[in-house]
Design a protein around this motif. Sequence first.
Motif, mmCIF file in Angstrom:
data_model
loop_
_atom_site.group_PDB
_atom_site.id
_atom_site.type_symbol
_atom_site.label_atom_id
_atom_site.label_comp_id
_atom_site.label_asym_id
_atom_site.label_seq_id
_atom_site.Cartn_x
_atom_site.Cartn_y
_atom_site.Cartn_z
ATOM 1 N N GLY A 128 1.355 0.890 -4.820
ATOM 2 C CA GLY A 128 0.886 -0.202 -5.654
ATOM 3 C C GLY A 128 -0.062 -1.150 -4.948
ATOM 4 O O GLY A 128 -0.566 -2.092 -5.566
ATOM 5 N N HIS A 177 -4.241 -6.610 -2.954
ATOM 6 C CA HIS A 177 -3.649 -6.741 -4.282
ATOM 7 C C HIS A 177 -2.430 -5.831 -4.379
ATOM 8 O O HIS A 177 -2.398 -4.759 -3.769
ATOM 9 C CB HIS A 177 -4.650 -6.321 -5.374
ATOM 10 C CG HIS A 177 -5.555 -7.418 -5.809
ATOM 11 N ND1 HIS A 177 -6.524 -7.253 -6.763
ATOM 12 C CD2 HIS A 177 -5.635 -8.713 -5.431
ATOM 13 C CE1 HIS A 177 -7.176 -8.383 -6.947
ATOM 14 N NE2 HIS A 177 -6.657 -9.286 -6.152
ATOM 15 N N TYR A 178 -1.457 -6.270 -5.168
ATOM 16 C CA TYR A 178 -0.330 -5.423 -5.493
ATOM 17 C C TYR A 178 -0.221 -5.340 -7.004
ATOM 18 O O TYR A 178 -0.160 -6.361 -7.705
ATOM 19 C CB TYR A 178 0.977 -5.976 -4.918
ATOM 20 C CG TYR A 178 2.176 -5.125 -5.286
ATOM 21 C CD1 TYR A 178 2.356 -3.869 -4.708
ATOM 22 C CD2 TYR A 178 3.108 -5.569 -6.219
ATOM 23 C CE1 TYR A 178 3.440 -3.070 -5.049
ATOM 24 C CE2 TYR A 178 4.204 -4.784 -6.563
ATOM 25 C CZ TYR A 178 4.357 -3.529 -5.972
ATOM 26 O OH TYR A 178 5.427 -2.742 -6.316
ATOM 27 N N ASN A 179 -0.250 -4.118 -7.541
ATOM 28 C CA ASN A 179 -0.166 -3.868 -8.975
ATOM 29 C C ASN A 179 1.198 -3.290 -9.316
ATOM 30 O O ASN A 179 1.646 -2.338 -8.674
ATOM 31 C CB ASN A 179 -1.263 -2.892 -9.413
ATOM 32 C CG ASN A 179 -2.641 -3.479 -9.270
ATOM 33 O OD1 ASN A 179 -3.044 -4.329 -10.046
ATOM 34 N ND2 ASN A 179 -3.390 -3.023 -8.256
ATOM 35 N N ARG A 180 1.822 -3.834 -10.353
ATOM 36 C CA ARG A 180 3.168 -3.405 -10.745
ATOM 37 C C ARG A 180 3.210 -3.117 -12.239
ATOM 38 O O ARG A 180 3.039 -4.030 -13.067
ATOM 39 C CB ARG A 180 4.174 -4.500 -10.416
ATOM 40 C CG ARG A 180 5.594 -4.214 -10.881
ATOM 41 C CD ARG A 180 6.254 -3.141 -10.057
ATOM 42 N NE ARG A 180 7.630 -2.909 -10.487
ATOM 43 C CZ ARG A 180 8.452 -2.041 -9.924
ATOM 44 N NH1 ARG A 180 8.033 -1.321 -8.886
ATOM 45 N NH2 ARG A 180 9.671 -1.885 -10.364
ATOM 46 N N ARG A 209 1.046 -4.534 -17.174
ATOM 47 C CA ARG A 209 1.115 -4.502 -15.712
ATOM 48 C C ARG A 209 0.883 -5.912 -15.176
ATOM 49 O O ARG A 209 0.274 -6.756 -15.843
ATOM 50 C CB ARG A 209 0.091 -3.539 -15.111
ATOM 51 C CG ARG A 209 -1.350 -3.923 -15.316
ATOM 52 C CD ARG A 209 -2.308 -2.933 -14.646
ATOM 53 N NE ARG A 209 -3.693 -3.252 -14.952
ATOM 54 C CZ ARG A 209 -4.422 -4.129 -14.272
ATOM 55 N NH1 ARG A 209 -3.884 -4.762 -13.249
ATOM 56 N NH2 ARG A 209 -5.681 -4.372 -14.604
ATOM 57 N N THR A 218 -0.249 -8.244 -11.561
ATOM 58 C CA THR A 218 -0.985 -8.188 -10.303
ATOM 59 C C THR A 218 -0.797 -9.494 -9.552
ATOM 60 O O THR A 218 -0.862 -10.575 -10.147
ATOM 61 C CB THR A 218 -2.494 -7.975 -10.548
ATOM 62 O OG1 THR A 218 -2.699 -6.773 -11.273
ATOM 63 C CG2 THR A 218 -3.250 -7.880 -9.223
ATOM 64 N N ASN A 251 -5.420 -14.245 -15.909
ATOM 65 C CA ASN A 251 -5.126 -14.497 -14.497
ATOM 66 C C ASN A 251 -5.123 -15.987 -14.219
ATOM 67 O O ASN A 251 -5.703 -16.783 -14.961
ATOM 68 C CB ASN A 251 -6.193 -13.852 -13.586
ATOM 69 C CG ASN A 251 -6.272 -12.355 -13.724
ATOM 70 O OD1 ASN A 251 -5.256 -11.675 -13.873
ATOM 71 N ND2 ASN A 251 -7.483 -11.827 -13.689
#
Length: 218
Positions: free
Chosen positions: A110, A137-140, A147, A149, A191
């Motif tokens: 991720g 960045h971390y995407n979940r 999703r 971020t 965001n």
Amino acid sequence: MARSISHLATLLAALIVAWQPSKARADNEDVQLWQFVNVTGDLDKDTRLTIDATHRWREQARGDEQQTIRFTLEQTVAKGVRIGGGGAIFEAGGLTEIRPHQQVIVVSGGFEFRTRLEQRFFDGADRMEVRLRQRIHYNRPLGDGWRATVGGEWLGLLQSRNRDQGASTDQWRAQAGVAYRINKRLEVGANYWLLAFPRGARPARYTHVPQTVLTYRF
């Protein structure tokens, strides 16, 4: 799906309401609203094109409203590794910035790590400015097309546009957001960014940036 879109619309509305002209704000803090439109897709199995445009509502003291357009071409060179480059035009307050860039992106699970080098050409500047950007960045995935971020970025000046200034930290960025995939081509998101600008011995300046994002994949 209608319920999910309704939830996202509510969140977008809240972010827009959060943005307002800040006449009473201190000199070291302001609020801006940025709207992003992204168009991205694969030209072949290893080559990706992305075009993004923004309108940024800002106070005149922060450079006035700004419009931007940028393109980036990326090539996959190994599993999870892309290299690329492109260019951008930034217009604000009657002034223009031309900004070529080169970058490397590494994706692992991720996490996405990006290193970008920018050459910035400003109207009336002493010389070209060179800026290095390091982002993570971390995407979940959240299920049902959603999703989340979170991420951060450091932006450092390797060469200032002013001849009498040396290398320095330009700014720090922290980001959190959510996005919803309406269908395989269209995604909407919201965001929040916090931008911090170090100013030496003076207190840092902070900018709060609610954003709306529309992404189309071809």
